[in-house]
Design an enzyme around this catalytic site. Structure first.
Site, mmCIF file in Angstrom:
data_model
loop_
_atom_site.group_PDB
_atom_site.id
_atom_site.type_symbol
_atom_site.label_atom_id
_atom_site.label_comp_id
_atom_site.label_asym_id
_atom_site.label_seq_id
_atom_site.Cartn_x
_atom_site.Cartn_y
_atom_site.Cartn_z
ATOM 1 C CG ASN A 10 -1.698 1.250 1.409
ATOM 2 O OD1 ASN A 10 -1.728 2.095 0.512
ATOM 3 N ND2 ASN A 10 -2.335 1.407 2.563
ATOM 4 C CD1 TRP A 11 3.920 1.200 -2.568
ATOM 5 C CD2 TRP A 11 3.805 2.087 -4.624
ATOM 6 N NE1 TRP A 11 4.786 0.501 -3.390
ATOM 7 C CE2 TRP A 11 4.731 1.026 -4.655
ATOM 8 C CE3 TRP A 11 3.575 2.792 -5.802
ATOM 9 C CZ2 TRP A 11 5.419 0.660 -5.820
ATOM 10 C CZ3 TRP A 11 4.244 2.429 -6.968
ATOM 11 C CH2 TRP A 11 5.160 1.368 -6.967
ATOM 12 C CE LYS A 12 -0.161 3.225 4.797
ATOM 13 N NZ LYS A 12 -0.049 3.303 6.247
ATOM 14 C CG HIS A 95 -5.801 1.860 5.377
ATOM 15 N ND1 HIS A 95 -5.333 2.812 6.262
ATOM 16 C CD2 HIS A 95 -4.786 1.004 5.165
ATOM 17 C CE1 HIS A 95 -4.071 2.531 6.563
ATOM 18 N NE2 HIS A 95 -3.712 1.439 5.918
ATOM 19 C CD GLU A 97 -2.888 5.522 6.776
ATOM 20 O OE1 GLU A 97 -2.896 5.586 5.529
ATOM 21 O OE2 GLU A 97 -1.964 4.968 7.411
ATOM 22 C CD GLU A 167 -3.336 -2.404 7.332
ATOM 23 O OE1 GLU A 167 -2.230 -2.610 6.821
ATOM 24 O OE2 GLU A 167 -3.992 -1.381 7.109
ATOM 25 N N GLY A 173 2.710 2.360 10.735
ATOM 26 C CA GLY A 173 3.653 3.468 10.575
ATOM 27 C C GLY A 173 4.387 3.850 11.850
ATOM 28 C CB SER A 213 5.535 -1.690 11.905
ATOM 29 O OG SER A 213 5.140 -0.356 12.176
ATOM 30 N N GLY A 234 2.976 -0.944 4.215
ATOM 31 C CA GLY A 234 3.102 0.455 3.814
ATOM 32 C C GLY A 234 4.547 0.816 3.541
ATOM 33 N N GLY A 235 5.221 1.375 4.545
ATOM 34 C CA GLY A 235 6.581 1.907 4.384
ATOM 35 C C GLY A 235 7.571 0.973 3.693
HETATM 36 P P1 13P Z 1 3.220 0.463 7.592
HETATM 37 O O1 13P Z 1 3.687 -0.836 6.993
HETATM 38 O O2 13P Z 1 3.953 1.648 7.069
HETATM 39 O O3 13P Z 1 3.129 0.385 9.064
HETATM 40 O O4 13P Z 1 1.690 0.659 7.054
HETATM 41 C C1 13P Z 1 0.802 -0.373 7.195
HETATM 42 C C2 13P Z 1 -0.417 -0.060 6.431
HETATM 43 O O5 13P Z 1 -1.167 0.843 6.797
HETATM 44 C C3 13P Z 1 -0.685 -0.826 5.208
HETATM 45 O O6 13P Z 1 -1.975 -0.604 4.742
#
Ligand code: 13P
Length: 262
Positions: A10-12, A95, A97, A167, A173, A213, A234-235
């Site tokens: 997930n590149w956000k 998600h 967010e 999640e 994050g 994470s 994500g990251g």
């Molecule tokens: P991180 O891997 O950066 O913690 O993000 C997780 C995430 O929200 C994937 O959708």
């Protein structure tokens, strides 16, 4: 859903054109004999930028968000049918967010889920508790409610296109990943919830991804757990070399016994 492991990036709201080019340069070839899926959810504006490169590597592309309508006067939204037109095959829904920043309700999330499935997309349905909820011992009740409300009324013939991503909000994050045991415990609970809502045969086939994470250093410990079928990342999905390392871990895991049977 076919029985394999999943690494979903997930590149956000990250990755400029140059970053995307570097990503694919560093990723290299993943090979064709894979027993795991590698998927990417870029910013919607870059869906078609990625498509050719992703297709060549057998990587599926999807969106991070989707509308609860398929067309019309909904400025700024992404239509499920247009996502499919653009070459997308899946979408994230719910998600944390989107839930927290954009105040998406369970009802809204449910409408998006139903429409996306009806139009032919695979849905990665996200759920998870906040730190405060965990500390109050509410993890199971929060996740149960999100699942009951978000996945309600899905016709039985469309349930096979659902993937659930657990999640925990406190792990997203933050660098603070849930331990494999903590994640497995909730995944087991999610599986039992799906068995209660749907049926046992199907619920054992629903891929359950963990997100929060995840990185090359901890992914193996998570994937070895019997109810963790993949990772939503994500990251650590932004750099080709890291994504590659996550894929290599899934490849290794998929060759060991104990994976789901499709
Ligand atoms: P991180 O891997 O950066 O913690 O993000 C997780 C995430 O929200 C994937 O959708």
């Amino acid at each position: 859903m076919t029985a394999r492991f999943y690494i979903v990036g997930n590149w956000k709201m990250n990755q400029k054109l140059e970053d995307i080019n570097n990503f694919f340069k560093d990723l290299g070839d993943l090979g064709n004999e894979r027993q795991y899926e590698a998927w990417l959810a870029p910013q919607a504006i870059h869906l078609t930028t990625l498509l050719e490169k992703a297709n060549a590597l057998n990587i599926q592309i999807g969106s991070q968000n989707i509308s609860d309508n398929d067309s019309g006067a909904h400025t700024g939204e992404i239509s499920p049918s247009s996502l499919i037109d653009a070459g997308g095959s899946f979408t994230l829904i719910g998600h944390s967010e989107r839930r927290s920043i954009y105040k998406e309700s369970n009802d809204f999330i449910n409408r998006k889920t139903l429409l996306s499935l009806e139009k032919g997309l695979t849905v990665i349905f996200c759920c998870g508790e906040t730190l405060e909820e965990r500390e109050k011992g509410m993890t199971e009740s929060v996740v149960a409610y999100q699942i009951e409300e978000g996945l309600k009324d899905i016709p039985s013939n469309l349930r096979e296109k659902v993937i659930v991503a657990y999640e925990p909000v406190w792990a997203i994050g933050t660098g603070k990943t849930a331990s494999p045991e903590q994640a497995e415990e909730v995944h087991l609970f999610i599986r039992s919830k799906l068995t209660e809502l749907w049926d046992g045969t199907l619920s054992h086939k629903v891929p359950l991804l963990y997100g929060g994470s995840v990185k090359p250093a901890n992914v193996e410990g998570l994937l070895i757990k019997p109810n963790i079928d993949g990772a939503l990342v994500g990251g650590a999905s932004l750099k080709g070399a890291d994504f590659r390392a996550l894929c290599d871990a899934a490849d290794k895991r998929s060759k060991l016994p104990g994976q789901l049977q499709g």
